[in-house]
Scaffold this motif. Structure first.
Motif, PDB file in Angstrom:
ATOM      1  N   ALA A 486      22.477 -20.499  -6.518  1.00  0.00           N
ATOM      2  CA  ALA A 486      21.950 -19.137  -6.418  1.00  0.00           C
ATOM      3  C   ALA A 486      21.730 -18.477  -7.769  1.00  0.00           C
ATOM      4  O   ALA A 486      21.320 -17.309  -7.808  1.00  0.00           O
ATOM      5  N   LEU A 487      21.975 -19.173  -8.875  1.00  0.00           N
ATOM      6  CA  LEU A 487      21.917 -18.506 -10.182  1.00  0.00           C
ATOM      7  C   LEU A 487      20.542 -17.936 -10.519  1.00  0.00           C
ATOM      8  O   LEU A 487      20.437 -16.759 -10.876  1.00  0.00           O
ATOM      9  N   PRO A 488      19.440 -18.703 -10.428  1.00  0.00           N
ATOM     10  CA  PRO A 488      18.135 -18.121 -10.789  1.00  0.00           C
ATOM     11  C   PRO A 488      17.748 -16.934  -9.913  1.00  0.00           C
ATOM     12  O   PRO A 488      17.257 -15.913 -10.409  1.00  0.00           O
ATOM     13  N   ALA A 489      17.964 -17.059  -8.604  1.00  0.00           N
ATOM     14  CA  ALA A 489      17.606 -15.959  -7.704  1.00  0.00           C
ATOM     15  C   ALA A 489      18.481 -14.745  -7.957  1.00  0.00           C
ATOM     16  O   ALA A 489      18.022 -13.594  -7.866  1.00  0.00           O
ATOM     17  N   THR A 490      19.757 -14.966  -8.261  1.00  0.00           N
ATOM     18  CA  THR A 490      20.659 -13.850  -8.544  1.00  0.00           C
ATOM     19  C   THR A 490      20.192 -13.072  -9.760  1.00  0.00           C
ATOM     20  O   THR A 490      20.175 -11.836  -9.753  1.00  0.00           O
ATOM     21  N   LEU A 491      19.799 -13.781 -10.808  1.00  0.00           N
ATOM     22  CA  LEU A 491      19.305 -13.087 -12.002  1.00  0.00           C
ATOM     23  C   LEU A 491      18.022 -12.328 -11.684  1.00  0.00           C
ATOM     24  O   LEU A 491      17.831 -11.199 -12.156  1.00  0.00           O
ATOM     25  N   ARG A 492      17.158 -12.919 -10.871  1.00  0.00           N
ATOM     26  CA  ARG A 492      15.900 -12.247 -10.514  1.00  0.00           C
ATOM     27  C   ARG A 492      16.154 -10.915  -9.817  1.00  0.00           C
ATOM     28  O   ARG A 492      15.488  -9.923 -10.112  1.00  0.00           O
ATOM     29  N   VAL A 493      17.106 -10.874  -8.887  1.00  0.00           N
ATOM     30  CA  VAL A 493      17.295  -9.650  -8.103  1.00  0.00           C
ATOM     31  C   VAL A 493      18.261  -8.668  -8.748  1.00  0.00           C
ATOM     32  O   VAL A 493      18.159  -7.454  -8.516  1.00  0.00           O
ATOM     33  N   THR A 494      19.208  -9.148  -9.573  1.00  0.00           N
ATOM     34  CA  THR A 494      20.212  -8.218 -10.103  1.00  0.00           C
ATOM     35  C   THR A 494      19.862  -7.639 -11.466  1.00  0.00           C
ATOM     36  O   THR A 494      20.372  -6.566 -11.806  1.00  0.00           O
TER      37      THR A 494
END
Length: 543
Positions: A486-494
């Motif tokens: 989930a790291l790339p998606a987490t950075l995108r949304v947070t």
């Protein structure tokens, strides 16, 4: 005769709302209030499955994963497309177990993810076709998140939407999105020309994907003769991706890794030309990852952007505010590799929103709860202020004159809130943004109708997302890994949410010298008292 369901009618406001929000969610550079705030259901389940490994390695604590598990159980209850009643029952039972590494529950979770993911968007299409479909906002968020979590890029989905899909009904649009997702990823050949690559004859010439300058130039579609002269060579990458833009993003990350390696040697700089070229495409692509959207606009709004170091500076005596230190720590959020961006973003929140005397059981993750309260309190004014600048003049309507008389954005947003409570809509400027503005009016009217419940729901979404940032930070720093699912998606949304929290903290520090923890306490109290006679107004939640 039964009326056509709104989700089946391409001309209905419901279908237009779904399409508009899909465009919002995939628009690069969109302001944080209209972006996606969380990942989709199945990526959240994948992250929970992976957490068993990190708990076993003592990278994540069991209480942190238990909180994640309980929050996900609540959130998935609001997902009508998750699966059949039997599937949901099985999933609910699994989520009530601890999901340790070798547990039967974790093995069942893997199986449930694998059988539930196929057909997810088809099920959303069926939900949108119902006589009483789910909220358009909820549908669009789920569809956009699932597409992006499955490997499509923001730019790729945006391009797909604009290539003949904007005038479909909601159910047809989602069915087309499902068909798009069913296509297997393509193989792309991406060529990166370099302006400087020190000792490339010795260190790169033997690589199978190395291209000499003479081999690189013919592959640079549309490049000028001047650009050709700058090239010393190139690297060719074979990439499997769902769209061309995602292929370039993957290669951009690879080039950043090359540059990171070069910093640890005396070999010299790695300087790409700045564009990538894809076989079969007649244009170049910027060799950049999409902007992450962490913005602290109050620095410029309060004319404080360059107010640094006016006094005499002495070695060892550089005094900095905690806010300045946090901004420096978080500076990797907007560009650069994933690991320092995640670590720096969370460290900035933790430095400002935790205190040594916080109860031990809350740990440092309490910063996520406090930041979520700050951002939730910032949301109404941000949307209402933006709407106030989208109002057009209409004969006989005094609203534009009232807005002109307002002395501040606070007054403008308060006026728009009052107008929305007594009228159905606003006279909006007609432009490419009109659909997005109309969707914003819908959200604000829903908020005004039930302020406390909507704000608490928003705060909950934000806390789930920011706690995910905390767990990803632990995976990076304590697990020594940048491969978390989930790291790339987490950075995108947070990243935009961290920026919004830092913006509120910076504004209060610059204007009123309110400490961050005091501001967070105000926000938490305001969310509980928003409908009370002694509570704050919707546009004054933390002022």
């Amino acid at each position: 005769m039964h009326a056509i369901p709104a989700g089946r009618d391409p001309r209905s406001s419901y279908s237009r709302h779904v399409t508009t929000r899909l465009l919002d969610f995939t628009r690069q550079g969109a302001p944080w209030p209209i972006r996606l705030w969380d990942v989709g259901s199945f990526l959240a389940l994948e992250e929970l499955y992976e957490a068993g490994v990190w708990v076993d390695r003592r990278v994540l604590s069991q209480p942190a994963v238990d909180w994640q598990r309980h929050a996900l159980e609540r959130l998935l209850g609001d997902d009508p497309a998750l699966g059949t009643s039997a599937y949901r029952r099985e999933l609910r039972e699994v989520l009530q177990t601890t999901l340790t590494l070798a547990s039967d529950g974790r093995r069942k979770l893997r199986h449930l993810i694998d059988i539930g993911r196929p057909g997810y968007l088809d099920r959303w299409s069926s939900c949108a076709a119902a006589q009483e479909p789910p909220r358009a906002e909820r549908v669009a968020r789920a569809v956009a998140a699932h597409l992006l979590d499955s490997g499509h890029s923001l730019a790729g989905v945006q391009r797909w939407l604009r290539s003949g899909h904007l005038n479909l009904s909601a159910t047809d649009l989602i069915a087309e999105a499902s068909a798009l997702l069913a296509r297997p990823p393509r193989q792309w050949r991406v060529v990166v020309p370099f302006r400087s690559l020190s000792r490339h004859e010795e260190l790169a010439g033997w690589l199978p994907n190395w291209l000499t300058a003479e081999q690189t130039r013919p592959l640079m579609a549309g490049a000028s003769a001047e650009r050709h002269r700058e090239v010393v060579g190139g690297l060719s990458y074979s990439v499997e991706a769902r769209d061309a833009e995602r292929a370039v993003e993957i290669v951009s990350d690879l080039v950043e890794r090359l540059q990171a390696r070069a910093r640890f040697t005396a070999a010299g700089a790695v300087v790409p030309l700045g564009e990538a070229y894809i076989g079969g495409e007649d244009r170049s692509f910027p060799l950049l990852l999409p902007p992450r959207g962490a913005q602290v606009l109050s620095l410029a709004a309060e004319r404080q952007l360059y107010v640094v170091g006016q006094d005499v500076q002495r070695f060892g005596e550089q005094a900095r505010s905690t806010v300045d230190e946090a901004l420096e720590i978080a500076s990797a959020l907007n560009q650069g590799p994933l690991a320092p961006a995640i670590a720096g973003g969370w460290a900035a929140l933790e430095s400002l929103l935790t205190e040594a005397r916080d109860p031990d059981e809350r740990e440092k993750v309490v910063a996520a709860s406090r930041a979520a309260a700050l951002v939730a309190c910032s949301w109404p004014r941000a949307e209402l202020t933006a709407l106030s600048y989208r109002v057009r003049e209409v004969p006989g309507d005094a609203l534009p004159d009232k807005l002109s008389a307002c002395a501040s954005n606070r007054e403008r947003s308060t006026l728009i809130a009052a107008e929305l409570e007594c009228r159905d809509g606003l006279p909006l400027v007609r432009s490419w943004r009109t659909g997005s503005d109309v969707a914003s009016v819908f959200r604000m009217k829903a908020l005004l109708a039930d302020r406390r419940r909507v704000l608490e729901r928003v705060r909950g979404y934000l806390e789930v997302s920011l706690r995910r940032l905390y767990r990803c930070r632990n995976i990076v720093l304590h697990g020594g890994s940048t491969g978390g699912v989930a790291l790339p998606a987490t950075l995108r949304v947070t990243a935009p949410l961290v920026g919004a929290a830092l913006d509120r903290i910076a504004h209060s520090h610059l204007v009123a010298e309110v400490p961050p923890l005091a501001l967070a306490s105000r926000a938490e109290t305001a969310l509980r008292m928003v409908d009370d006679d002694l509570g704050p107004g919707l546009c004054d939640l933390i002022d």
